[in-house]
Design a protein around this motif. Structure first.
Motif, PDB file in Angstrom:
ATOM      1  N   SER A 170       0.822  -1.211   0.000  1.00 19.77           N
ATOM      2  CA  SER A 170       0.000   0.000   0.000  1.00 19.77           C
ATOM      3  C   SER A 170       0.854   1.257   0.000  1.00 19.77           C
ATOM      4  O   SER A 170       0.378   2.342  -0.348  1.00 19.77           O
ATOM      5  N   GLY A 171       2.122   1.117   0.370  1.00 22.16           N
ATOM      6  CA  GLY A 171       3.030   2.260   0.352  1.00 22.16           C
ATOM      7  C   GLY A 171       3.258   2.829  -1.028  1.00 22.16           C
ATOM      8  O   GLY A 171       3.717   3.968  -1.165  1.00 22.16           O
ATOM      9  N   ILE A 172       2.901   2.069  -2.081  1.00 24.72           N
ATOM     10  CA  ILE A 172       3.077   2.547  -3.445  1.00 24.72           C
ATOM     11  C   ILE A 172       2.221   3.776  -3.710  1.00 24.72           C
ATOM     12  O   ILE A 172       2.545   4.596  -4.581  1.00 24.72           O
ATOM     13  N   LEU A 191       5.877  10.307  -5.140  1.00 24.30           N
ATOM     14  CA  LEU A 191       7.062  11.046  -4.691  1.00 24.30           C
ATOM     15  C   LEU A 191       8.328  10.613  -5.414  1.00 24.30           C
ATOM     16  O   LEU A 191       9.388  11.222  -5.230  1.00 24.30           O
ATOM     17  N   GLY A 192       8.243   9.536  -6.195  1.00 28.96           N
ATOM     18  CA  GLY A 192       9.407   9.062  -6.933  1.00 28.96           C
ATOM     19  C   GLY A 192      10.405   8.299  -6.090  1.00 28.96           C
ATOM     20  O   GLY A 192      11.578   8.178  -6.461  1.00 28.96           O
ATOM     21  N   ASN A 193       9.959   7.747  -4.963  1.00 32.29           N
ATOM     22  CA  ASN A 193      10.864   6.997  -4.089  1.00 32.29           C
ATOM     23  C   ASN A 193      11.207   5.640  -4.704  1.00 32.29           C
ATOM     24  O   ASN A 193      10.354   4.991  -5.318  1.00 32.29           O
ATOM     25  N   GLN A 194      12.420   5.196  -4.514  1.00 33.09           N
ATOM     26  CA  GLN A 194      12.878   3.890  -4.986  1.00 33.09           C
ATOM     27  C   GLN A 194      13.780   3.256  -3.940  1.00 33.09           C
ATOM     28  O   GLN A 194      14.378   3.957  -3.115  1.00 33.09           O
ATOM     29  N   SER A 237      17.778  -2.097   4.248  1.00 34.10           N
ATOM     30  CA  SER A 237      16.718  -2.392   5.223  1.00 34.10           C
ATOM     31  C   SER A 237      15.529  -1.465   5.008  1.00 34.10           C
ATOM     32  O   SER A 237      14.588  -1.464   5.782  1.00 34.10           O
ATOM     33  N   ASP A 238      15.611  -0.661   3.937  1.00 36.33           N
ATOM     34  CA  ASP A 238      14.560   0.311   3.647  1.00 36.33           C
ATOM     35  C   ASP A 238      14.010   0.055   2.252  1.00 36.33           C
ATOM     36  O   ASP A 238      14.334   0.752   1.294  1.00 36.33           O
ATOM     37  N   TYR A 239      13.190  -0.979   2.143  1.00 36.04           N
ATOM     38  CA  TYR A 239      12.613  -1.344   0.853  1.00 36.04           C
ATOM     39  C   TYR A 239      11.470  -0.409   0.481  1.00 36.04           C
ATOM     40  O   TYR A 239      10.723   0.065   1.344  1.00 36.04           O
ATOM     41  N   VAL A 240      11.337  -0.151  -0.808  1.00 36.37           N
ATOM     42  CA  VAL A 240      10.248   0.656  -1.354  1.00 36.37           C
ATOM     43  C   VAL A 240       9.495  -0.198  -2.360  1.00 36.37           C
ATOM     44  O   VAL A 240      10.118  -0.841  -3.214  1.00 36.37           O
ATOM     45  N   PRO A 241       8.164  -0.240  -2.297  1.00 39.92           N
ATOM     46  CA  PRO A 241       7.394  -1.083  -3.216  1.00 39.92           C
ATOM     47  C   PRO A 241       7.645  -0.721  -4.685  1.00 39.92           C
ATOM     48  O   PRO A 241       7.812   0.452  -5.028  1.00 39.92           O
TER      49      PRO A 241
END
Length: 266
Positions: free
Chosen positions: A208-210, A216-219, A233-237
């Motif tokens: 759901s973080g997507i 925001l363009g996070n990767q 340790s900081d995964y982004v969908p």
């Protein structure tokens, strides 16, 4: 019964049940939660965007809004849908309903839509305020921000299906609501605020973080240890995986809920 007649029955059930929910506390509560979160998000985002311009300013004002969108939708789906099926068995109204020329599949479809459509109203309200806030502070709304809406609709279908599944299995609506709240709301907050050694791609709370990360363009950013291995340790969908996982949750949970509701004894 022909398809047109069944569609009319679905429309009647949807209208009756949706009206009942809209005129009760079930609509008031998620709308109130959405309004409070909007106020807090605006307070946080406008301060962070102060002194910035362009993409940086729009990202800062949008960040708290889009990051909280999945929470608002999970609350709305929980309130709107978790009692939809269980109340038919808990109140024994099914004894009356099911004696009429009405299939359980038609009743299920009407119940599903009566929970989903009011939540779409909550979604529309929340994102309308989000875009107005962004335009007020920055003077523009980036095009990427509008991609959040179809992603939010997909997520809403998925969590509505999960809530309907809980409702079909639980003996009481209050029990279904409590389980859904713990798994969709509390677990979602946990999944989005802790680090993991491996990506929990299978979790709808994580995916759901997507709704915020894509806007925001996070990767995911990897680092390299002394042995040359990549880690984080900081995964982004990922967009593709998130859409696939949310679609799977939507289809499987809804189909299973319909199956249970069709064959469950009164």
């Amino acid at each position: 019964m022909n398809a047109a007649y069944q569609l009319r029955q679905v429309a009647v059930i949807t209208g009756f049940e949706a009206r009942r929910k809209v005129l009760s506390w079930r609509m008031l509560f998620p709308m109130l939660c959405a309004a409070i979160i909007c106020v807090l998000a605006y307070s946080n985002g406008s301060g962070a965007a102060s002194g910035l311009d362009g993409t940086e300013a729009s990202n800062e004002i949008l960040r708290p809004f889009v990051a909280s969108a999945s929470l608002v939708l999970a609350i709305s789906a929980t309130v709107m849908s978790t009692e939809s099926l269980s109340e038919e068995f808990e109140r024994r109204s099914g004894y009356i309903t099911f004696t009429k020329p009405l299939s359980r599949n038609v009743l299920f479809a009407g119940k599903f839509l009566s929970g989903f459509l009011p939540s779409v109203v909550v979604l529309a309200f929340y994102y309308a305020v989000t875009y107005i806030a962004c335009f007020t502070v920055v003077g523009d709304v980036p095009g990427r921000a509008f991609t959040a809406v179809p992603l939010a609709l997909l997520y809403l279908v998925a969590v509505t299906g999960v809530c309907m599944l809980f409702s079909s299995l639980a003996p009481r609506g209050s029990m279904a609501m409590m389980v859904a709240f713990l798994l969709l709301v509390v677990l979602q907050i946990f999944m989005q605020n802790v680090g993991f050694d491996s990506e929990p791609w299978y979790s709808i709370g994580y995916e759901s973080g997507i709704l915020g990360d894509y806007v925001l363009g996070n990767q995911t950013e990897f680092m390299m240890d002394a042995a040359g291995n990549l880690y984080t340790s900081d995964y982004v969908p990922d967009l593709g995986i998130s859409c696939a996982v949310m679609s799977a949750y939507a289809i499987i949970s809804t189909a299973f809920a319909a199956f249970v509701f069709r064959y469950r004894n009164m």
